[in-house]
Design a protein around this motif. Structure first.
Motif: not given
Length: 216
Positions: A132-137, A14-20
């Motif tokens: 590296l498919h995706m990196i989100g901050v 849930a946290d990763v999806v929300r962040l992305l």
């Protein structure tokens, strides 16, 4: 003190999806995939979750301990075509992956399948590498070096193990960051129809290259 990084798993879904979703919702590529803002807001998170599933099954996910930055990596073996959602039932080239991703996320949206096929066609397959498919901050934490720390942690392992790395940069700012980390533009952009460009970038393992240069 360095930035604490750990391997993410199902408990972080849930946290990763929300962040992305937060990090990429207004990204030019996401805006091209979902040109209608209302539809993008309602559907974008489902695409991010599908990407998370792919990373968990085909590679790994790293996240900062405070949950403000995340990187999705795929471990690609030599000789295997990259394709969104490739699995053993899809045949040798994974051609059904982008279509399956479209069907799972937004069946009426041909652009999901189109970008998957275009990035797959540009993806090198001759050498094993980390992708590296995706990196989100988180937007409020951008510019603090969190993304760089996530990438460098994996690149250090690539250097030790003689592994190559690959990614697609989506803007000039990220392209410059990746260049400083040792990535080089492969020479041909991925031009989304009536949309933004992506720059495929490849990185040779630095220690491996150094050793080769000192042989003989």
């Amino acid at each position: 003190m360095g930035i604490a990084i750990r391997r993410a798993g199902e408990r972080d879904r849930a946290d990763v999806v929300r962040l992305l979703d937060e990090a990429f919702l207004n990204d030019p590529v996401s805006s091209w995939v979902f040109p209608d803002e209302g539809h993008r807001r309602s559907t974008h998170g489902a695409l991010m979750e599908a990407f998370l599933d792919l990373a968990l099954s085909q590679g790994f996910v790293d996240i900062t301990e405070d949950g403000t930055a995340v990187a999705l990596w795929w471990s690609v073996p030599a000789g295997e075509d990259e394709g969104e959602g490739k699995d053993e039932s899809e045949g040798e080239d994974g051609e059904e992956g982008p279509a399956q991703l479209r069907e799972a996320v937004d069946p009426d949206n041909a652009r999901i399948e189109e970008i998957g096929r275009m990035t797959g066609e540009a993806h090198p397959t001759d050498r094993a590498h980390q992708y590296l498919h995706m990196i989100g901050v988180s937007p409020e934490r951008q510019g603090e070096g969190l993304g760089s720390a996530l990438i460098e942690a994996v690149l250090e392992r690539c250097d030790r193990e003689g592994l190559h790395a690959y990614l697609e940069a989506s803007n000039s700012r990220s392209r410059e960051l990746y260049r400083r980390l040792g990535f080089h533009f492969t020479g041909n952009t991925i031009d989304l129809p009536d949309g933004p460009h992506l720059w495929p970038m490849w990185r040779e393992p630095r220690l491996f290259a150094m050793d080769c240069g000192n042989t003989g």
